[in-house]
Design a protein around this motif. Structure first.
Motif, PDB file in Angstrom:
ATOM      1  N   ALA A 143       0.840  -1.201   0.000  1.00 49.72           N
ATOM      2  CA  ALA A 143       0.000   0.000   0.000  1.00 49.72           C
ATOM      3  C   ALA A 143       0.872   1.246   0.000  1.00 49.72           C
ATOM      4  N   TRP A 167      -7.769   2.986   1.697  1.00 56.65           N
ATOM      5  CA  TRP A 167      -6.745   2.534   2.624  1.00 56.65           C
ATOM      6  C   TRP A 167      -6.813   3.267   3.965  1.00 56.65           C
ATOM      7  N   THR A 264      -4.257  -1.418  -7.901  1.00 58.07           N
ATOM      8  CA  THR A 264      -3.362  -2.171  -7.009  1.00 58.07           C
ATOM      9  C   THR A 264      -2.462  -3.162  -7.736  1.00 58.07           C
ATOM     10  N   VAL A 301      -8.428  -4.697   0.275  1.00 52.38           N
ATOM     11  CA  VAL A 301      -7.840  -3.427   0.710  1.00 52.38           C
ATOM     12  C   VAL A 301      -8.363  -3.077   2.100  1.00 52.38           C
ATOM     13  N   SER A 305      -6.197  -2.619   5.462  1.00 55.94           N
ATOM     14  CA  SER A 305      -6.269  -1.334   6.151  1.00 55.94           C
ATOM     15  C   SER A 305      -6.610  -1.509   7.622  1.00 55.94           C
TER      16      SER A 305
END
Length: 374
Positions: A143, A167, A264, A301, A305
Protein backbone atom coordinates in the motif's frame (compact mmCIF):
# COMPACT_ATOMS: atom_id res chain seq x y z
CA UNK A 1 -83.78 -41.92 -3.14
CA UNK A 2 -80.77 -41.78 -0.91
CA UNK A 3 -78.73 -38.64 -1.02
CA UNK A 4 -74.98 -39.16 -1.00
CA UNK A 5 -72.78 -36.79 0.87
CA UNK A 6 -69.17 -35.97 0.10
CA UNK A 7 -66.63 -35.49 2.81
CA UNK A 8 -64.06 -32.73 2.34
CA UNK A 9 -60.95 -32.54 4.48
CA UNK A 10 -59.48 -29.09 4.80
CA UNK A 11 -56.11 -28.83 6.46
CA UNK A 12 -55.88 -26.07 9.02
CA UNK A 13 -52.76 -25.39 11.01
CA UNK A 14 -52.47 -25.02 14.74
CA UNK A 15 -53.85 -22.12 16.72
CA UNK A 16 -51.56 -19.19 17.28
CA UNK A 17 -51.78 -16.68 20.12
CA UNK A 18 -55.13 -14.92 19.99
CA UNK A 19 -57.05 -17.97 18.82
CA UNK A 20 -56.48 -17.50 15.08
CA UNK A 21 -55.57 -20.59 13.04
CA UNK A 22 -51.99 -20.64 11.83
CA UNK A 23 -51.77 -20.73 8.02
CA UNK A 24 -50.33 -23.79 6.35
CA UNK A 25 -47.36 -22.34 4.50
CA UNK A 26 -45.16 -24.08 1.98
CA UNK A 27 -41.39 -23.80 2.60
CA UNK A 28 -41.12 -21.34 -0.31
CA UNK A 29 -44.00 -19.19 0.95
CA UNK A 30 -42.45 -19.01 4.41
CA UNK A 31 -39.08 -18.23 2.82
CA UNK A 32 -40.52 -15.33 0.79
CA UNK A 33 -42.33 -14.00 3.85
CA UNK A 34 -39.08 -14.03 5.84
CA UNK A 35 -37.14 -12.26 3.08
CA UNK A 36 -39.86 -9.65 2.82
CA UNK A 37 -39.53 -8.96 6.53
CA UNK A 38 -35.74 -8.68 6.23
CA UNK A 39 -35.97 -6.16 3.38
CA UNK A 40 -37.55 -3.68 5.76
CA UNK A 41 -34.36 -3.42 7.84
CA UNK A 42 -31.49 -5.02 5.91
CA UNK A 43 -29.50 -3.85 2.90
CA UNK A 44 -30.37 -5.45 -0.43
CA UNK A 45 -26.98 -7.20 -0.61
CA UNK A 46 -27.51 -8.75 2.81
CA UNK A 47 -30.95 -10.04 1.83
CA UNK A 48 -29.54 -11.37 -1.44
CA UNK A 49 -26.88 -13.23 0.52
CA UNK A 50 -29.52 -14.92 2.66
CA UNK A 51 -31.49 -15.76 -0.47
CA UNK A 52 -28.58 -17.55 -2.13
CA UNK A 53 -27.61 -19.36 1.07
CA UNK A 54 -31.11 -20.75 1.56
CA UNK A 55 -32.56 -21.23 -1.90
CA UNK A 56 -30.97 -24.67 -2.30
CA UNK A 57 -32.69 -25.84 0.87
CA UNK A 58 -36.05 -24.63 -0.43
CA UNK A 59 -35.44 -26.48 -3.70
CA UNK A 60 -34.48 -29.58 -1.70
CA UNK A 61 -37.81 -29.43 0.16
CA UNK A 62 -39.71 -29.23 -3.10
CA UNK A 63 -37.77 -32.14 -4.58
CA UNK A 64 -38.54 -34.19 -1.47
CA UNK A 65 -42.25 -33.44 -1.71
CA UNK A 66 -42.39 -31.34 1.47
CA UNK A 67 -45.36 -29.13 0.68
CA UNK A 68 -45.95 -27.79 4.20
CA UNK A 69 -43.18 -26.34 6.28
CA UNK A 70 -44.94 -27.77 9.32
CA UNK A 71 -43.99 -31.25 8.01
CA UNK A 72 -40.29 -30.43 8.17
CA UNK A 73 -38.39 -32.65 10.59
CA UNK A 74 -34.93 -33.06 12.05
CA UNK A 75 -34.45 -36.02 9.72
CA UNK A 76 -35.06 -33.78 6.70
CA UNK A 77 -32.52 -31.24 7.97
CA UNK A 78 -29.91 -33.94 8.54
CA UNK A 79 -30.61 -35.41 5.09
CA UNK A 80 -30.07 -32.00 3.52
CA UNK A 81 -26.78 -31.48 5.36
CA UNK A 82 -25.59 -34.93 4.26
CA UNK A 83 -26.59 -34.09 0.69
CA UNK A 84 -24.57 -30.85 0.76
CA UNK A 85 -21.53 -32.58 2.26
CA UNK A 86 -21.59 -35.18 -0.53
CA UNK A 87 -21.55 -32.30 -3.01
CA UNK A 88 -18.16 -31.31 -1.61
CA UNK A 89 -19.28 -27.96 -0.22
CA UNK A 90 -16.54 -26.21 1.73
CA UNK A 91 -16.99 -26.38 5.49
CA UNK A 92 -17.14 -22.59 5.82
CA UNK A 93 -19.87 -22.32 3.17
CA UNK A 94 -21.85 -25.18 4.71
CA UNK A 95 -21.67 -23.53 8.12
CA UNK A 96 -23.01 -20.27 6.67
CA UNK A 97 -25.84 -22.08 4.85
CA UNK A 98 -26.94 -23.94 7.97
CA UNK A 99 -26.59 -20.83 10.10
CA UNK A 100 -28.97 -19.01 7.75
CA UNK A 101 -31.34 -21.98 7.82
CA UNK A 102 -31.33 -21.85 11.61
CA UNK A 103 -32.22 -18.14 11.60
CA UNK A 104 -35.00 -18.78 9.09
CA UNK A 105 -36.48 -21.57 11.21
CA UNK A 106 -36.24 -19.42 14.33
CA UNK A 107 -38.44 -16.92 12.52
CA UNK A 108 -40.83 -19.72 11.51
CA UNK A 109 -41.02 -20.93 15.10
CA UNK A 110 -41.71 -17.41 16.31
CA UNK A 111 -44.75 -17.10 14.00
CA UNK A 112 -45.72 -20.67 14.95
CA UNK A 113 -45.63 -22.38 11.57
CA UNK A 114 -43.06 -24.94 12.78
CA UNK A 115 -42.50 -26.59 16.14
CA UNK A 116 -40.49 -24.38 18.49
CA UNK A 117 -37.87 -27.12 18.92
CA UNK A 118 -37.08 -27.40 15.20
CA UNK A 119 -34.43 -24.63 14.98
CA UNK A 120 -32.36 -26.42 17.62
CA UNK A 121 -32.09 -29.42 15.31
CA UNK A 122 -29.95 -27.38 12.91
CA UNK A 123 -26.32 -27.81 13.95
CA UNK A 124 -23.91 -25.73 11.82
CA UNK A 125 -20.43 -27.30 11.89
CA UNK A 126 -17.64 -25.57 13.75
CA UNK A 127 -15.14 -23.99 11.39
CA UNK A 128 -11.47 -23.49 12.34
CA UNK A 129 -10.59 -19.81 12.54
CA UNK A 130 -8.05 -20.02 9.72
CA UNK A 131 -10.76 -21.42 7.44
CA UNK A 132 -13.17 -18.59 8.29
CA UNK A 133 -10.86 -15.77 7.27
CA UNK A 134 -9.68 -14.83 3.83
CA UNK A 135 -6.09 -13.94 4.60
CA UNK A 136 -5.50 -12.34 1.20
CA UNK A 137 -5.09 -8.64 1.80
CA UNK A 138 -3.23 -5.59 0.60
CA UNK A 139 -0.07 -5.62 2.68
CA UNK A 140 1.05 -2.31 4.27
CA UNK A 141 4.37 -2.25 2.43
CA UNK A 142 2.56 -2.64 -0.89
CA UNK A 143 0.00 0.00 0.00
CA UNK A 144 2.83 2.36 0.89
CA UNK A 145 4.65 1.64 -2.38
CA UNK A 146 1.50 2.12 -4.46
CA UNK A 147 0.58 5.39 -2.78
CA UNK A 148 4.15 6.64 -3.17
CA UNK A 149 3.94 5.85 -6.87
CA UNK A 150 0.73 7.86 -7.21
CA UNK A 151 2.20 10.72 -5.18
CA UNK A 152 5.08 10.99 -7.65
CA UNK A 153 3.58 9.99 -10.97
CA UNK A 154 -0.23 10.24 -10.92
CA UNK A 155 -1.17 12.65 -8.17
CA UNK A 156 -4.86 13.39 -7.82
CA UNK A 157 -6.02 10.82 -10.35
CA UNK A 158 -9.12 8.72 -9.69
CA UNK A 159 -7.15 5.57 -8.77
CA UNK A 160 -5.00 7.67 -6.43
CA UNK A 161 -8.03 9.20 -4.69
CA UNK A 162 -9.91 5.90 -4.51
CA UNK A 163 -7.01 3.89 -3.10
CA UNK A 164 -6.05 6.65 -0.68
CA UNK A 165 -9.54 6.84 0.75
CA UNK A 166 -10.03 3.05 0.79
CA UNK A 167 -6.75 2.53 2.62
CA UNK A 168 -6.85 5.33 5.18
CA UNK A 169 -10.54 4.81 6.03
CA UNK A 170 -11.06 1.06 5.51
CA UNK A 171 -14.57 1.52 4.14
CA UNK A 172 -16.59 -1.06 2.23
CA UNK A 173 -17.08 -0.92 -1.51
CA UNK A 174 -20.73 0.16 -1.21
CA UNK A 175 -19.87 2.91 1.25
CA UNK A 176 -17.21 4.33 -1.08
CA UNK A 177 -19.57 4.16 -4.03
CA UNK A 178 -22.31 6.02 -2.17
CA UNK A 179 -20.19 9.06 -1.29
CA UNK A 180 -21.19 12.44 -2.73
CA UNK A 181 -19.08 15.57 -3.00
CA UNK A 182 -21.36 17.13 -0.37
CA UNK A 183 -20.42 14.35 2.06
CA UNK A 184 -16.82 15.59 2.09
CA UNK A 185 -15.61 18.66 3.99
CA UNK A 186 -12.05 19.59 3.17
CA UNK A 187 -11.81 22.48 5.63
CA UNK A 188 -12.94 20.37 8.57
CA UNK A 189 -11.11 17.29 7.23
CA UNK A 190 -13.85 14.68 7.45
CA UNK A 191 -16.45 12.87 5.37
CA UNK A 192 -19.85 11.40 6.18
CA UNK A 193 -21.27 8.04 5.20
CA UNK A 194 -25.07 8.32 4.79
CA UNK A 195 -27.60 5.54 4.23
CA UNK A 196 -29.70 6.38 1.14
CA UNK A 197 -31.48 3.17 0.12
CA UNK A 198 -34.13 4.94 -1.96
CA UNK A 199 -31.43 6.51 -4.11
CA UNK A 200 -29.47 3.31 -4.81
CA UNK A 201 -26.71 3.93 -2.27
CA UNK A 202 -27.54 1.93 0.87
CA UNK A 203 -25.02 1.18 3.58
CA UNK A 204 -24.52 -2.43 4.60
CA UNK A 205 -25.71 -1.81 8.16
CA UNK A 206 -28.45 0.62 7.18
CA UNK A 207 -28.88 3.73 9.33
CA UNK A 208 -26.53 2.13 11.88
CA UNK A 209 -23.78 2.49 9.29
CA UNK A 210 -24.05 6.26 9.17
CA UNK A 211 -21.00 7.97 10.62
CA UNK A 212 -18.52 10.79 10.23
CA UNK A 213 -14.88 9.83 9.70
CA UNK A 214 -11.92 12.13 10.20
CA UNK A 215 -9.23 12.44 7.54
CA UNK A 216 -5.61 13.50 7.65
CA UNK A 217 -4.53 16.61 5.76
CA UNK A 218 -2.57 14.35 3.43
CA UNK A 219 -5.73 12.47 2.42
CA UNK A 220 -7.67 15.71 1.97
CA UNK A 221 -4.97 17.10 -0.32
CA UNK A 222 -5.29 14.05 -2.59
CA UNK A 223 -9.09 14.32 -2.68
CA UNK A 224 -8.93 18.06 -3.34
CA UNK A 225 -6.55 17.53 -6.27
CA UNK A 226 -8.85 14.83 -7.68
CA UNK A 227 -11.94 17.05 -7.39
CA UNK A 228 -10.19 19.98 -9.03
CA UNK A 229 -8.72 17.98 -11.88
CA UNK A 230 -9.71 14.46 -12.87
CA UNK A 231 -13.23 13.96 -11.55
CA UNK A 232 -15.86 13.73 -14.29
CA UNK A 233 -18.42 16.45 -13.56
CA UNK A 234 -21.49 14.22 -13.69
CA UNK A 235 -24.67 13.66 -11.72
CA UNK A 236 -26.37 10.40 -10.86
CA UNK A 237 -29.99 9.49 -11.64
CA UNK A 238 -31.17 11.32 -8.50
CA UNK A 239 -29.49 14.62 -9.23
CA UNK A 240 -26.68 14.00 -6.73
CA UNK A 241 -22.99 14.70 -7.39
CA UNK A 242 -21.09 11.45 -6.73
CA UNK A 243 -17.55 11.62 -5.42
CA UNK A 244 -16.37 8.81 -7.69
CA UNK A 245 -17.80 9.16 -11.17
CA UNK A 246 -17.51 7.41 -14.50
CA UNK A 247 -18.04 9.17 -17.80
CA UNK A 248 -21.79 8.69 -17.46
CA UNK A 249 -22.52 9.14 -13.75
CA UNK A 250 -21.95 7.38 -10.43
CA UNK A 251 -19.59 4.44 -10.68
CA UNK A 252 -21.36 1.09 -10.42
CA UNK A 253 -20.32 -1.53 -7.88
CA UNK A 254 -18.53 -3.49 -10.60
CA UNK A 255 -16.78 -0.32 -11.77
CA UNK A 256 -15.53 0.54 -8.26
CA UNK A 257 -14.31 -3.04 -7.91
CA UNK A 258 -12.48 -2.95 -11.26
CA UNK A 259 -10.95 0.47 -10.53
CA UNK A 260 -9.59 -0.90 -7.25
CA UNK A 261 -8.12 -3.98 -8.88
CA UNK A 262 -6.45 -1.82 -11.51
CA UNK A 263 -5.17 0.63 -8.87
CA UNK A 264 -3.36 -2.17 -7.01
CA UNK A 265 -1.51 -4.04 -9.75
CA UNK A 266 2.13 -4.31 -8.60
CA UNK A 267 3.63 -3.28 -11.95
CA UNK A 268 2.88 0.32 -11.03
CA UNK A 269 5.68 0.40 -8.46
CA UNK A 270 7.93 -2.60 -9.09
CA UNK A 271 8.90 -5.23 -11.63
CA UNK A 272 6.13 -7.68 -12.34
CA UNK A 273 6.41 -10.51 -9.78
CA UNK A 274 4.92 -12.87 -12.36
CA UNK A 275 7.43 -12.21 -15.12
CA UNK A 276 5.07 -10.33 -17.44
CA UNK A 277 6.01 -7.40 -19.63
CA UNK A 278 3.94 -4.37 -18.54
CA UNK A 279 3.82 -3.21 -22.17
CA UNK A 280 1.90 -6.31 -23.21
CA UNK A 281 0.42 -7.64 -19.94
CA UNK A 282 -3.31 -8.21 -20.34
CA UNK A 283 -3.87 -7.73 -16.61
CA UNK A 284 -3.31 -4.00 -17.04
CA UNK A 285 -6.56 -3.86 -18.99
CA UNK A 286 -9.59 -2.54 -17.09
CA UNK A 287 -11.67 -5.63 -17.78
CA UNK A 288 -8.96 -8.12 -16.78
CA UNK A 289 -7.20 -6.46 -13.84
CA UNK A 290 -9.01 -8.73 -11.39
CA UNK A 291 -7.22 -11.72 -12.91
CA UNK A 292 -3.79 -10.46 -11.88
CA UNK A 293 -2.68 -12.69 -8.97
CA UNK A 294 -1.31 -9.65 -7.13
CA UNK A 295 -4.12 -7.12 -7.63
CA UNK A 296 -6.51 -6.66 -4.73
CA UNK A 297 -10.28 -6.25 -4.37
CA UNK A 298 -11.94 -3.52 -2.26
CA UNK A 299 -12.56 -6.07 0.49
CA UNK A 300 -8.88 -7.08 0.51
CA UNK A 301 -7.84 -3.43 0.71
CA UNK A 302 -10.27 -3.00 3.62
CA UNK A 303 -8.86 -6.07 5.38
CA UNK A 304 -5.30 -4.82 5.01
CA UNK A 305 -6.27 -1.33 6.15
CA UNK A 306 -8.02 -2.54 9.30
CA UNK A 307 -5.08 -4.71 10.33
CA UNK A 308 -2.69 -1.83 9.61
CA UNK A 309 -4.75 0.62 11.67
CA UNK A 310 -4.68 -1.76 14.62
CA UNK A 311 -0.97 -2.36 14.24
CA UNK A 312 -0.41 1.40 14.25
CA UNK A 313 -1.87 1.47 17.74
CA UNK A 314 -5.36 2.81 17.03
CA UNK A 315 -7.66 1.38 19.75
CA UNK A 316 -9.78 -1.49 18.50
CA UNK A 317 -13.00 0.29 19.55
CA UNK A 318 -12.05 3.34 17.49
CA UNK A 319 -11.22 1.23 14.45
CA UNK A 320 -14.49 -0.68 14.77
CA UNK A 321 -16.47 2.57 14.79
CA UNK A 322 -14.42 4.03 11.94
CA UNK A 323 -14.96 1.04 9.62
CA UNK A 324 -18.51 0.31 10.87
CA UNK A 325 -18.25 -3.15 12.32
CA UNK A 326 -18.41 -4.70 15.78
CA UNK A 327 -15.31 -5.36 17.84
CA UNK A 328 -16.21 -9.06 17.84
CA UNK A 329 -16.49 -9.20 14.04
CA UNK A 330 -13.33 -7.17 13.64
CA UNK A 331 -11.32 -9.56 15.78
CA UNK A 332 -12.73 -12.61 14.03
CA UNK A 333 -12.55 -11.59 10.39
CA UNK A 334 -10.22 -8.62 9.94
CA UNK A 335 -7.65 -8.49 12.71
CA UNK A 336 -5.01 -10.63 11.02
CA UNK A 337 -1.54 -9.67 12.22
CA UNK A 338 1.31 -11.98 11.37
CA UNK A 339 3.54 -13.15 14.20
CA UNK A 340 6.22 -10.67 13.15
CA UNK A 341 3.72 -7.82 12.98
CA UNK A 342 2.58 -8.60 16.49
CA UNK A 343 6.18 -8.43 17.66
CA UNK A 344 7.23 -5.34 15.74
CA UNK A 345 4.10 -3.24 16.08
CA UNK A 346 2.23 -4.29 19.21
CA UNK A 347 4.96 -5.39 21.59
CA UNK A 348 7.80 -3.06 20.66
CA UNK A 349 6.71 -0.41 23.16
CA UNK A 350 6.99 -2.97 25.95
CA UNK A 351 10.37 -4.23 24.76
CA UNK A 352 11.69 -0.68 24.93
CA UNK A 353 10.97 -0.68 28.66
CA UNK A 354 13.39 -3.56 29.18
CA UNK A 355 16.54 -1.49 29.60
CA UNK A 356 18.60 0.25 32.29
CA UNK A 357 18.48 4.01 32.65
CA UNK A 358 21.00 6.23 34.38
CA UNK A 359 18.95 6.62 37.56
CA UNK A 360 18.90 2.88 38.04
CA UNK A 361 22.67 2.72 37.45
CA UNK A 362 23.24 5.44 40.05
CA UNK A 363 21.03 3.70 42.60
CA UNK A 364 22.89 0.45 42.04
CA UNK A 365 26.21 2.23 42.57
CA UNK A 366 25.01 3.71 45.87
CA UNK A 367 23.85 0.33 47.02
CA UNK A 368 27.21 -1.21 46.23
CA UNK A 369 29.56 1.55 47.43
CA UNK A 370 27.79 3.81 49.89
CA UNK A 371 25.02 1.70 51.33
CA UNK A 372 24.96 -0.20 54.56
CA UNK A 373 27.12 -3.29 54.57
CA UNK A 374 26.09 -6.45 56.26
Amino acid sequence: MATSTKSYRVRIGGVADGGNPTPDLSPRAAFERWLGRLRASKADLTVSGYHYQLKLFIEFCEQEGITSIDDLSGWDIDTYETHRRKKGVELNSLSKELGTLKRFLEYCARIEVVDESLPEKVDPPDVPRDAQVDETRLEPHRASALLSYYDEHAYGTRPHALLTLAWYVGARLGALRGLDIDDYDSDEAYLEFIHRPREDTPLKNGADGERAVGLSREVCDVLDAYLEGERHENYDDYGRRPLFTSEVGRGSRSAIRSWTYLATVPCLHTECPHGHDPETCEYLDYSKSSQCPSSRSPHQVRTGSITWQLNRGVPIEAVAERVNTSVRTLKRHYDQPTKREELEERRREHVDKLGFDEDEDDQDAVGENGGEQE
